[in-house]
Design an enzyme around this catalytic site. Sequence first.
Site, PDB file in Angstrom:
ATOM      1  N   GLY A   1      14.206  27.950   3.837  1.00  0.00           N
ATOM      2  CA  GLY A   1      13.658  27.891   2.482  1.00  0.00           C
ATOM      3  C   GLY A   1      12.991  26.560   2.197  1.00  0.00           C
ATOM      4  N   ALA A   2      12.163  26.117   3.160  1.00  0.00           N
ATOM      5  CA  ALA A   2      11.652  24.732   3.106  1.00  0.00           C
ATOM      6  C   ALA A   2      10.264  24.601   2.491  1.00  0.00           C
ATOM      7  CB  ALA A   2      11.661  24.136   4.517  1.00  0.00           C
TER       8      ALA A   2
ATOM      9  N   VAL B   1      15.996  34.950   5.676  1.00  0.00           N
ATOM     10  CA  VAL B   1      17.279  34.659   6.334  1.00  0.00           C
ATOM     11  C   VAL B   1      18.390  35.637   5.947  1.00  0.00           C
ATOM     12  CG1 VAL B   1      16.815  32.190   6.699  1.00  0.00           C
ATOM     13  CG2 VAL B   1      17.983  32.937   4.601  1.00  0.00           C
TER      14      VAL B   1
ATOM     15  N   ASN C   1      19.452  25.933   3.395  1.00  0.00           N
ATOM     16  CA  ASN C   1      19.044  25.578   2.040  1.00  0.00           C
ATOM     17  C   ASN C   1      18.582  26.791   1.222  1.00  0.00           C
ATOM     18  OD1 ASN C   1      17.668  23.693  -0.078  1.00  0.00           O
ATOM     19  ND2 ASN C   1      16.023  25.005   0.686  1.00  0.00           N
TER      20      ASN C   1
ATOM     21  N   SER D   1      26.886  24.378  -4.466  1.00  0.00           N
ATOM     22  CA  SER D   1      26.502  23.978  -5.826  1.00  0.00           C
ATOM     23  C   SER D   1      27.759  23.605  -6.601  1.00  0.00           C
ATOM     24  CB  SER D   1      25.815  25.154  -6.532  1.00  0.00           C
ATOM     25  OG  SER D   1      25.722  24.899  -7.923  1.00  0.00           O
TER      26      SER D   1
ATOM     27  N   TYR E   1      26.159  33.952  -8.526  1.00  0.00           N
ATOM     28  CA  TYR E   1      25.751  32.684  -7.882  1.00  0.00           C
ATOM     29  C   TYR E   1      26.990  31.823  -7.587  1.00  0.00           C
ATOM     30  CZ  TYR E   1      23.064  28.323  -7.297  1.00  0.00           C
ATOM     31  OH  TYR E   1      22.507  27.158  -6.811  1.00  0.00           O
TER      32      TYR E   1
ATOM     33  N   ALA F   1      30.052  32.815  -7.135  1.00  0.00           N
ATOM     34  CA  ALA F   1      30.807  33.440  -6.035  1.00  0.00           C
ATOM     35  C   ALA F   1      30.150  33.113  -4.699  1.00  0.00           C
ATOM     36  CB  ALA F   1      30.873  34.950  -6.235  1.00  0.00           C
TER      37      ALA F   1
ATOM     38  N   LYS G   1      28.242  30.566  -3.909  1.00  0.00           N
ATOM     39  CA  LYS G   1      28.313  29.137  -3.551  1.00  0.00           C
ATOM     40  C   LYS G   1      29.754  28.701  -3.246  1.00  0.00           C
ATOM     41  CE  LYS G   1      23.926  28.177  -3.749  1.00  0.00           C
ATOM     42  NZ  LYS G   1      23.201  27.844  -2.509  1.00  0.00           N
TER      43      LYS G   1
ATOM     44  N   ILE H   1      19.231  19.590 -10.344  1.00  0.00           N
ATOM     45  CA  ILE H   1      18.179  18.890  -9.621  1.00  0.00           C
ATOM     46  C   ILE H   1      16.834  19.435 -10.113  1.00  0.00           C
ATOM     47  CG2 ILE H   1      17.255  18.381  -7.307  1.00  0.00           C
ATOM     48  CD1 ILE H   1      20.171  17.359  -7.664  1.00  0.00           C
TER      49      ILE H   1
HETATM   50  P1  NAP Z   1      13.785  26.670  -5.154  1.00  0.00           P
HETATM   51  O1  NAP Z   1      12.872  25.582  -5.631  1.00  0.00           O
HETATM   52  O2  NAP Z   1      13.824  27.961  -5.897  1.00  0.00           O
HETATM   53  O3  NAP Z   1      13.473  26.937  -3.603  1.00  0.00           O
HETATM   54  C1  NAP Z   1      14.237  27.854  -2.879  1.00  0.00           C
HETATM   55  C2  NAP Z   1      13.514  28.158  -1.586  1.00  0.00           C
HETATM   56  O4  NAP Z   1      14.315  29.100  -0.839  1.00  0.00           O
HETATM   57  C3  NAP Z   1      12.150  28.821  -1.801  1.00  0.00           C
HETATM   58  O5  NAP Z   1      11.213  28.236  -0.941  1.00  0.00           O
HETATM   59  C4  NAP Z   1      12.424  30.277  -1.416  1.00  0.00           C
HETATM   60  O6  NAP Z   1      11.299  30.950  -0.895  1.00  0.00           O
HETATM   61  C5  NAP Z   1      13.456  30.104  -0.345  1.00  0.00           C
HETATM   62  N1  NAP Z   1      14.180  31.368  -0.119  1.00  0.00           N
HETATM   63  C6  NAP Z   1      14.801  32.132  -1.042  1.00  0.00           C
HETATM   64  N2  NAP Z   1      15.343  33.204  -0.454  1.00  0.00           N
HETATM   65  C7  NAP Z   1      15.050  33.124   0.875  1.00  0.00           C
HETATM   66  C8  NAP Z   1      15.328  33.933   1.998  1.00  0.00           C
HETATM   67  N3  NAP Z   1      16.034  35.076   1.881  1.00  0.00           N
HETATM   68  N4  NAP Z   1      14.866  33.543   3.211  1.00  0.00           N
HETATM   69  C9  NAP Z   1      14.164  32.399   3.363  1.00  0.00           C
HETATM   70  N5  NAP Z   1      13.860  31.589   2.327  1.00  0.00           N
HETATM   71  C10 NAP Z   1      14.295  31.946   1.091  1.00  0.00           C
HETATM   72  O7  NAP Z   1      15.309  26.174  -5.119  1.00  0.00           O
HETATM   73  P2  NAP Z   1      15.925  24.701  -5.003  1.00  0.00           P
HETATM   74  O8  NAP Z   1      16.250  24.244  -6.359  1.00  0.00           O
HETATM   75  O9  NAP Z   1      15.098  23.864  -4.110  1.00  0.00           O
HETATM   76  O10 NAP Z   1      17.327  25.050  -4.303  1.00  0.00           O
HETATM   77  C11 NAP Z   1      17.561  24.884  -2.907  1.00  0.00           C
HETATM   78  C12 NAP Z   1      19.039  25.139  -2.632  1.00  0.00           C
HETATM   79  O11 NAP Z   1      19.825  24.235  -3.387  1.00  0.00           O
HETATM   80  C13 NAP Z   1      19.504  26.536  -3.022  1.00  0.00           C
HETATM   81  O12 NAP Z   1      20.461  26.996  -2.093  1.00  0.00           O
HETATM   82  C14 NAP Z   1      20.143  26.320  -4.375  1.00  0.00           C
HETATM   83  O13 NAP Z   1      21.089  27.301  -4.684  1.00  0.00           O
HETATM   84  C15 NAP Z   1      20.763  24.954  -4.166  1.00  0.00           C
HETATM   85  N6  NAP Z   1      21.013  24.243  -5.422  1.00  0.00           N
HETATM   86  C16 NAP Z   1      19.991  23.871  -6.245  1.00  0.00           C
HETATM   87  C17 NAP Z   1      20.275  23.221  -7.436  1.00  0.00           C
HETATM   88  C18 NAP Z   1      19.209  22.758  -8.397  1.00  0.00           C
HETATM   89  O14 NAP Z   1      19.561  22.232  -9.461  1.00  0.00           O
HETATM   90  N7  NAP Z   1      17.940  22.914  -8.108  1.00  0.00           N
HETATM   91  C19 NAP Z   1      21.608  22.958  -7.776  1.00  0.00           C
HETATM   92  C20 NAP Z   1      22.613  23.355  -6.914  1.00  0.00           C
HETATM   93  C21 NAP Z   1      22.322  23.989  -5.736  1.00  0.00           C
HETATM   94  P3  NAP Z   1      10.422  31.956  -1.830  1.00  0.00           P
HETATM   95  O15 NAP Z   1       9.570  31.031  -2.651  1.00  0.00           O
HETATM   96  O16 NAP Z   1       9.706  32.766  -0.838  1.00  0.00           O
HETATM   97  O17 NAP Z   1      11.399  32.725  -2.648  1.00  0.00           O
END
Ligand code: NAP
Length: 242
Positions: free
Chosen positions: A11-12, A61, A87, A139, A152, A154, A156, A185
């Site tokens: 998910g990069a 994934v 990620n 998270s 979510y 559950a 995490k 974030i």
């Molecule tokens: P984001 O900006 O929504 O980015 C998530 C990325 O994951 C997107 O590029 C998405 O691709 C990709 N993705 C989703 N489902 C996928 C799959 N099945 N296979 C491959 N790629 C997939 O989210 P983020 O805020 O950067 O979060 C990244 C991680 O940190 C997540 O696990 C999230 O739960 C965790 N997190 C984030 C926060 C926060 O405050 N932002 C807090 C706690 C934890 P598409 O664009 O194609 O969907």
Amino acid sequence: MLEGKTVIVTGAAKGIGRAVALAFAEKGANIVLNYRSNLPSELPGEIEQYGVQCLPVCADVSVFEQAKHLIDEAAGRFQSVDVLVNNAGITRDTLLLRMGEEDYDAVMNTNMKGTFNTTRHVIGLMLKQRSGAIINLSSVVGEVGNVGQANYAASKAAVIGFTKATAKEVAARGVTCNAIAPGFIETDMTAALSDKIREQMQGMIPLKKFGAADDVAKTAVFLAENRYITGQVVNVDGGMVM
Ligand code: NAP
């Protein structure tokens, strides 16, 4: 220490995953950049500016065979797979009273099963190498819960259990497995919050601000470099959980 190593980031294409990929590239690691729908055309070039190689691989994934394809591509191109950062993650927030089966399945399938899928396919390689680092994005919500996020939370919390079990299983072969628990974030995931909710959330954060994707990325690099930390959950949350 990370120079010439191979790092897979799921998910990069944006957000935290993008920042993680760039942080490892800055350290001299080759990057396997997983994306699902859109790969920003400039991103591989940005990574390669650090003098490293970037291999973009399209894979969902949450699908076992696609996760295998991701790991196979990485192993086929590079000599070893040294770091896996799980990620990729999604939210489907709603109150439990209204939460549909599809909302539950989608979140569990990406956040937990996706983490299992990639780890399952990479673990044989790392055990054989007798080295490797797996870093899973959990998270704070997985630790303390949150209204409207039963699915979510559950997923995490499950990632934390999975991290600790994996860490115990693979430690004897020099492979580490840790989780990062971010708070709030600044990414697309949190951009959807209303101003009112943002203000409320900021009030709950001792450091009084949202974090940056780079704060999480630096922690991932630290956990990959440190070879004496395993089975831990590192909070990057401005002090929300202490
Ligand atoms: P984001 O900006 O929504 O980015 C998530 C990325 O994951 C997107 O590029 C998405 O691709 C990709 N993705 C989703 N489902 C996928 C799959 N099945 N296979 C491959 N790629 C997939 O989210 P983020 O805020 O950067 O979060 C990244 C991680 O940190 C997540 O696990 C999230 O739960 C965790 N997190 C984030 C926060 C926060 O405050 N932002 C807090 C706690 C934890 P598409 O664009 O194609 O969907």
